[in-house]
Write an enzyme that holds these catalytic residues in place. Sequence first.
Site, PDB file in Angstrom:
ATOM      1  N   TYR A  18      49.460 -51.774  30.268  1.00  0.00           N
ATOM      2  CA  TYR A  18      49.702 -50.397  30.697  1.00  0.00           C
ATOM      3  C   TYR A  18      50.509 -49.651  29.632  1.00  0.00           C
ATOM      4  O   TYR A  18      50.158 -48.544  29.232  1.00  0.00           O
ATOM      5  CB  TYR A  18      50.427 -50.378  32.048  1.00  0.00           C
ATOM      6  N   GLU A  40      51.667 -42.603  40.906  1.00  0.00           N
ATOM      7  CA  GLU A  40      53.070 -42.168  40.887  1.00  0.00           C
ATOM      8  C   GLU A  40      53.577 -41.871  42.296  1.00  0.00           C
ATOM      9  O   GLU A  40      54.728 -42.152  42.621  1.00  0.00           O
ATOM     10  CB  GLU A  40      53.246 -40.950  39.984  1.00  0.00           C
ATOM     11  N   TRP A  48      57.428 -49.937  39.728  1.00  0.00           N
ATOM     12  CA  TRP A  48      56.156 -49.635  39.070  1.00  0.00           C
ATOM     13  C   TRP A  48      55.297 -50.897  38.990  1.00  0.00           C
ATOM     14  O   TRP A  48      54.080 -50.836  39.112  1.00  0.00           O
ATOM     15  CB  TRP A  48      56.408 -49.045  37.682  1.00  0.00           C
TER      16      TRP A  48
END
Length: 187
Positions: A18, A40, A48
């Site tokens: 990522y 998000e 995350w």
Amino acid sequence: MPKRCSWVKMTNPLYIAYHDQEWGKPLHDDRALFELLCMETYQAGLSWETVLNKRQAFREAFHGYQIQAVAEMTDVELEALLENQAIIRNRAKIFATRANAQAFLQVQETYGSFDAYLWSFVNGQTIINDVPDYRQAPAKTALSEKLSQDLKKRGFKFTGPVAVLSFLQAAGLVDDHENDCEWKGIK
């Protein structure tokens, strides 16, 4: 070994990929922007890493983030997702995904694309910030507060200024790679 931002969890290949392949690279594809915005919103109150680990399951649950298909999901379909153990089963976030798809379509209708709308906030140019250490970077900025307010006015959910700044960073509108990260300034 390349020098990455110090927040990258080196024990998780998804996290490394990522950072290296997505985070901070200017993104202009509306479907991909929608997926990232949704991710998000799912993160609110979570790590995350949790969201990244469930990303593929979310893609499957939300029709590959095809915006029109998500906007048309019924309450019954959304309620059924609350039983899906592969995703984050937060009712408000699941229903927000549909609301955000509907708001996203309205923005596309008004601006021609969400990309045109979003990048207008930075005059089409990535903002490159001085970040010696990610722990010194702000959690929100005047830009994220302005965009958050506008998104909320348009009906978007879970788009507070902290989530919006994370989105701006991830979509490459704001480059907050640490100064010694090899990906700093790479388009």
